[in-house]
Design an enzyme around this catalytic site. Structure first.
Site, PDB file in Angstrom:
ATOM      1  CE  LYS A  11      40.309  36.233  28.161  1.00 32.04           C
ATOM      2  NZ  LYS A  11      39.952  35.755  29.413  1.00 32.04           N
ATOM      3  CG  PHE A  59      35.860  38.545  37.718  1.00 31.77           C
ATOM      4  CD1 PHE A  59      35.545  38.193  36.384  1.00 31.77           C
ATOM      5  CD2 PHE A  59      35.619  37.319  38.584  1.00 31.77           C
ATOM      6  CE1 PHE A  59      34.791  36.968  35.904  1.00 31.77           C
ATOM      7  CE2 PHE A  59      35.193  35.897  38.247  1.00 31.77           C
ATOM      8  CZ  PHE A  59      34.902  35.769  36.744  1.00 31.77           C
ATOM      9  NE  ARG A  87      37.960  25.758  29.522  1.00 30.67           N
ATOM     10  CZ  ARG A  87      37.639  26.822  30.198  1.00 30.67           C
ATOM     11  NH1 ARG A  87      37.072  27.808  29.527  1.00 30.67           N
ATOM     12  NH2 ARG A  87      38.002  26.946  31.569  1.00 30.67           N
ATOM     13  CB  THR A  93      40.860  30.411  35.036  1.00 31.06           C
ATOM     14  OG1 THR A  93      39.850  29.564  34.630  1.00 31.06           O
ATOM     15  CG2 THR A  93      40.329  32.136  34.761  1.00 31.06           C
ATOM     16  NE  ARG A 104      43.151  31.298  30.046  1.00 32.88           N
ATOM     17  CZ  ARG A 104      41.904  31.015  30.565  1.00 32.88           C
ATOM     18  NH1 ARG A 104      41.816  29.833  30.790  1.00 32.88           N
ATOM     19  NH2 ARG A 104      40.938  31.635  29.955  1.00 32.88           N
ATOM     20  CG  ASN A 114      42.735  34.584  31.453  1.00 37.53           C
ATOM     21  OD1 ASN A 114      42.423  35.173  30.586  1.00 37.53           O
ATOM     22  ND2 ASN A 114      42.212  33.763  32.035  1.00 37.53           N
ATOM     23  CG  HIS A 117      36.770  33.004  25.762  1.00 34.06           C
ATOM     24  ND1 HIS A 117      35.969  32.957  26.960  1.00 34.06           N
ATOM     25  CD2 HIS A 117      36.132  32.489  24.630  1.00 34.06           C
ATOM     26  CE1 HIS A 117      34.827  32.388  26.927  1.00 34.06           C
ATOM     27  NE2 HIS A 117      34.884  32.006  25.477  1.00 34.06           N
TER      28      HIS A 117
HETATM   29  P1  IDP Z   1      37.706  30.776  31.871  1.00 33.06           P
HETATM   30  O1  IDP Z   1      38.365  31.891  30.871  1.00 33.06           O
HETATM   31  O2  IDP Z   1      38.850  29.891  32.114  1.00 33.06           O
HETATM   32  O3  IDP Z   1      36.644  30.045  31.500  1.00 33.06           O
HETATM   33  P2  IDP Z   1      36.118  32.010  33.661  1.00 33.06           P
HETATM   34  O4  IDP Z   1      35.748  31.480  35.169  1.00 33.06           O
HETATM   35  O5  IDP Z   1      35.121  31.716  32.841  1.00 33.06           O
HETATM   36  O6  IDP Z   1      37.395  31.343  33.135  1.00 33.06           O
HETATM   37  O7  IDP Z   1      36.427  33.555  33.714  1.00 33.06           O
HETATM   38  C1  IDP Z   1      36.030  34.391  32.585  1.00 33.06           C
HETATM   39  C2  IDP Z   1      37.352  35.278  32.674  1.00 33.06           C
HETATM   40  O8  IDP Z   1      37.282  36.244  33.492  1.00 33.06           O
HETATM   41  C3  IDP Z   1      38.939  34.557  32.890  1.00 33.06           C
HETATM   42  O9  IDP Z   1      39.440  34.080  31.508  1.00 33.06           O
HETATM   43  C4  IDP Z   1      39.667  35.909  33.329  1.00 33.06           C
HETATM   44  O10 IDP Z   1      39.958  36.763  32.262  1.00 33.06           O
HETATM   45  C5  IDP Z   1      38.680  36.456  34.240  1.00 33.06           C
HETATM   46  N1  IDP Z   1      38.523  36.011  35.467  1.00 33.06           N
HETATM   47  C6  IDP Z   1      37.967  34.885  36.012  1.00 33.06           C
HETATM   48  N2  IDP Z   1      38.259  35.014  37.303  1.00 33.06           N
HETATM   49  C7  IDP Z   1      38.833  35.975  37.824  1.00 33.06           C
HETATM   50  C8  IDP Z   1      39.093  36.650  39.127  1.00 33.06           C
HETATM   51  O11 IDP Z   1      39.054  36.069  40.162  1.00 33.06           O
HETATM   52  N3  IDP Z   1      39.757  37.955  39.007  1.00 33.06           N
HETATM   53  C9  IDP Z   1      39.684  38.561  37.853  1.00 33.06           C
HETATM   54  N4  IDP Z   1      39.439  38.150  36.775  1.00 33.06           N
HETATM   55  C10 IDP Z   1      38.928  36.707  36.604  1.00 33.06           C
HETATM   56 MG    MG Z   2      34.651  30.557  31.076  1.00 32.98          MG
END
Ligand code: IDP
Ligand code: MG
Length: 140
Positions: A11, A59, A87, A93, A104, A114, A117
């Site tokens: 990212k 978000f 993962r 996350t 991360r 973070n 992806h």
């Molecule tokens: P993941 O990347 O671990 O699969 P997801 O829930 O799919 O997590 O969320 C996608 C991306 O959205 C996350 O990697 C992060 O960059 C962002 N994100 C997720 N939850 C939040 C939040 O509560 N606040 C701000 N950004 C978030």
């Molecule tokens: Mg995801």
């Protein structure tokens, strides 16, 4: 066990901090092979399309602004159980909750910024890979 492919994105926060090599070495050390990679800068529209599954989340707009704010590295990782393995290497996350030694935890700045992806299922991996790559780009 099965040979899988998964989509990884380094990212903008991690690319900006010159962490491409450090992150890719984590994948390679874990036995994942980078079989396609490209450095791109997404438009906001592309980020919105990629993250459409999150369009109703609070978000979503901020995430799409962030993911289109600078260069990213999109790549396809291949290996045994690549989806779950990636993962695990990535960690949770929220970097604050991620296990010690995960990407991360070591490189993420915040729950949004973070570092990486990774696809969360084999089905989503196929769809996400085809969002960025065609078959000719992927060299096993
Ligand atoms: P993941 O990347 O671990 O699969 P997801 O829930 O799919 O997590 O969320 C996608 C991306 O959205 C996350 O990697 C992060 O960059 C962002 N994100 C997720 N939850 C939040 C939040 O509560 N606040 C701000 N950004 C978030
Ligand atoms: Mg995801």
């Amino acid at each position: 066990m099965s040979l899988q492919k998964t989509l990884s994105i380094i990212k903008p926060d991690a690319v900006a901090r010159n962490l491409i090599g450090s992150i890719d070495s984590r994948f390679e050390q874990a036995g994942l092979r980078i079989v396609a990679m490209r450095r791109i800068k997404m438009t906001k529209e592309q980020a919105q399309a990629f993250y459409e599954v999150h369009k109703d989340k609070a978000f979503y707009d901020s995430l799409c602004d962030y993911m289109s704010s600078g260069p990213v590295v999109v790549q396809v990782l291949s290996g045994e159980n690549a989806v779950l393995k990636n993962r695990e290497i990535m960690g949770a996350t929220n970097p604050a909750n991620a296990e010690i030694g995960t990407i991360r935890r070591d490189f993420g700045e915040s729950i949004e910024h973070n570092a990486v992806h990774g696809s969360d299922s084999e089905e989503n991996a196929l769809q996400e890979i085809s969002f960025f790559f065609n078959q000719l780009d992927i060299v096993e």
